[in-house]
Design an enzyme around this catalytic site. Sequence first.
Site, mmCIF file in Angstrom:
data_model
loop_
_atom_site.group_PDB
_atom_site.id
_atom_site.type_symbol
_atom_site.label_atom_id
_atom_site.label_comp_id
_atom_site.label_asym_id
_atom_site.label_seq_id
_atom_site.Cartn_x
_atom_site.Cartn_y
_atom_site.Cartn_z
ATOM 1 N N TYR A 87 4.419 -4.264 -6.598
ATOM 2 C CA TYR A 87 3.201 -4.266 -5.689
ATOM 3 C C TYR A 87 2.524 -5.501 -5.808
ATOM 4 C CZ TYR A 87 3.614 0.727 -5.048
ATOM 5 O OH TYR A 87 4.221 2.007 -4.712
ATOM 6 N N ASN A 156 0.715 -2.607 2.761
ATOM 7 C CA ASN A 156 0.658 -1.435 2.338
ATOM 8 C C ASN A 156 -0.528 -0.416 2.726
ATOM 9 O OD1 ASN A 156 1.760 0.733 0.348
ATOM 10 N ND2 ASN A 156 -0.346 0.727 -0.580
ATOM 11 N N GLU A 157 -0.351 0.686 3.583
ATOM 12 C CA GLU A 157 -1.452 1.605 3.845
ATOM 13 C C GLU A 157 -2.749 0.535 4.751
ATOM 14 O OE1 GLU A 157 -2.509 4.586 0.877
ATOM 15 O OE2 GLU A 157 -0.561 5.416 0.985
ATOM 16 N N ASP A 196 0.582 8.384 4.900
ATOM 17 C CA ASP A 196 0.882 9.452 5.671
ATOM 18 C C ASP A 196 -0.569 10.138 6.243
ATOM 19 O OD1 ASP A 196 2.459 11.647 6.667
ATOM 20 O OD2 ASP A 196 2.891 12.371 4.669
ATOM 21 N N GLU A 259 6.908 5.794 -1.125
ATOM 22 C CA GLU A 259 6.279 6.470 -2.093
ATOM 23 C C GLU A 259 6.666 7.934 -1.881
ATOM 24 O OE1 GLU A 259 2.164 5.912 -2.654
ATOM 25 O OE2 GLU A 259 2.627 3.900 -2.892
#
Length: 549
Positions: A87, A156-157, A196, A259
């Site tokens: 990451y 990421n997100e 999500d 993930e």
Amino acid sequence: MFSLLRLAVPLLLLASAAVTALPKVSRTGKYLYTEDGDRFFIKGVAYQTQHPVVPGTSFVDNLADGPSCTRDVEFFQKLGINAIRSYFANSSLDHDSCMSTLSDAGIYVILDLTLPLNGSIDTTQPAWGTNVLDQYLRTIDTFEKYDNVLAYNIGNEVIKSDATQSAPFIMAAARDIRAYLNSISSSSLVAYAAIDGGADFVDNTADYLACDRSADSATASLDLYGLNNYEWCGNDTVTTFNNLNARFANYDIAAYFSEFGSENCNPNPRVWTEVPVMFDSNMTDVWSGGLAFSYFPDTSKGKNFGLMTPSSDSSSFVTTPEFDNLAAQYNAVTFVKTPTKTSVSNVQPSACPQATPSSWPVSNTLPPTADDAACGCLANALSCVFTPSTPDYTDIVGDLTGIACGLLIQNGGSCADISADGAAGVYGDIGMCDPTIKLSYVFTQYYEQSQRIPAACGFNGNATVNTNAGYNGVAAAVKSCIPSPSAVFTPRAPPVLVPVQPTGSSGAGKSAGGNSNTNTNSGRGARDLLVGASAVLGSMIVGMLWTLA
Ligand SMILES: *[C@@H]1O[C@H](CO)[C@@H](O)[C@H](O)[C@H]1NC(C)=O
Ligand SMILES: *[C@@H]1O[C@H](CO)[C@@H](O)[C@H](O)[C@H]1NC(C)=O
Ligand SMILES: *[C@@H]1O[C@H](CO)[C@@H](O)[C@H](O)[C@H]1NC(C)=O
Ligand SMILES: *[C@@H]1O[C@H](CO)[C@@H](O)[C@H](O)[C@H]1NC(C)=O
Ligand SMILES: *[C@@H]1O[C@H](CO)[C@@H](O)[C@H](O)[C@H]1NC(C)=O
């Protein structure tokens, strides 16, 4: 002579076997293939030491830790994996040992280009700026020499269901990073890891990242869509993913679970029975595998996601029952071989989702390529510049930008030039510059608006007059430094950081870099609103660290 030849051949074979690079992986349509034409699936784990990052401290760069890598590769081989996701990487460190240990073990790396705190496109105050672009390019330049970088994550997100305005900036990053990788003949994939959530949000985000942008001269640029999916729980049944699969049935690019591995239903230990389902033919027409979260101990909301744990005396690192369960599942996987590479082709991407105020308030007009040369030129021409008194100036830049914009607006000015609005698709000419340059730009506007009286370039010691700047005014500087504000082009290798030293400054030079991450608080609020979305639990280190910060 004959015997010499006989001897030479096996030696040559041996030598070439030792240096054989991992096969390159590329995308055709929605499938990944290795050079030899086999379908490629990601079967891996997240590999990142959890570490609370607060300003002034550093994150852990696991790929720079050769000895730990050597230790962990043995466990990776027991797990039967072919990929890890890291990451955070520090581009000034040496990654040779770890990367070659991984490569020798047949393990690819999916690397996030983002860093904690200010090293990512921001969720609520997004920009696509030279600071983040250059950080990404420096990391790519550090890693491109390795044969096993499968993909680079550009975020990421970042895009959240209640804050979608960052989507055009993520797409601009994908566009420019793809162009850069092409320019250095890199085959690494450009990827994004999505949070999500509700079906509309997830589907719109996924479609937005894969849709047809040929009308904007930018090619469809994301190769690999990742979904951080924590839907499966304990001994769930095979139908668990049916809804998701149906929604993604016609997706145009490669997709995988960036993930997975839920703790939501306390399946202590996790049984990983989603693995055979994920790699079954019912799913492999859409999904190209996934990454179990997480190799290292990783706590979030009272759960521990670690497959490994420190031994009772902390002297070593030992497996948990979850590790054994995952190893059993992963080692039983046989990759589906269809469709064959020759039977598929790249498809014309679908039309982009249209902006709708209620569900997807996101413009399809993307911001321009962040332009180091233009922003550097402008920085030198500004008459009142930010001079940080501390190396950790990120928060100060945010505060001061708010203060200076307030003053400017009170006096009839505007901060539109430094702003960027992803919902409306309106991007100010300076929006692509480093946050410190944007701040200096606002300081300069205010200083000029105040007839350049010295007191107007003070800001409690945070601003200094730059006597090297000309007297033509800031508007002229913008015009000459940034003649094509909406230009899209292939970024070049990032410049070496040269601090700009304003005359009279006592050495507190201004360096390129710095992002006004002023939304940490609102970001925290947005996170809390997401309770219930199972992905939050499995959650993202960046987000978690922001909460801790
Ligand atoms: C990267 O590593 C160098 C050398 O240890 C260190 O000085 C620097 O602060 C690190 N960078 C980040 C962003 O942590
Ligand atoms: C396969 O997918 C179909 C369509 O989504 C679904 O109806 C069926 O239950 C799935 N079968 C398995 C074994 O997952
Ligand atoms: C899953 O099923 C196995 C076999 O029936 C059982 O031993 C295990 O306890 C179950 N685990 C969970 C979390 O339900
Ligand atoms: C700079 O600005 C910050 C934030 O407004 C303020 O706290 C600080 O006192 C100012 N002066 C210096 C020298 O940092
Ligand atoms: C983040 O902020 C630090 C100073 O606080 C700066 O050195 C670094 O360059 C910034 N990174 C980015 C990507 O803006």
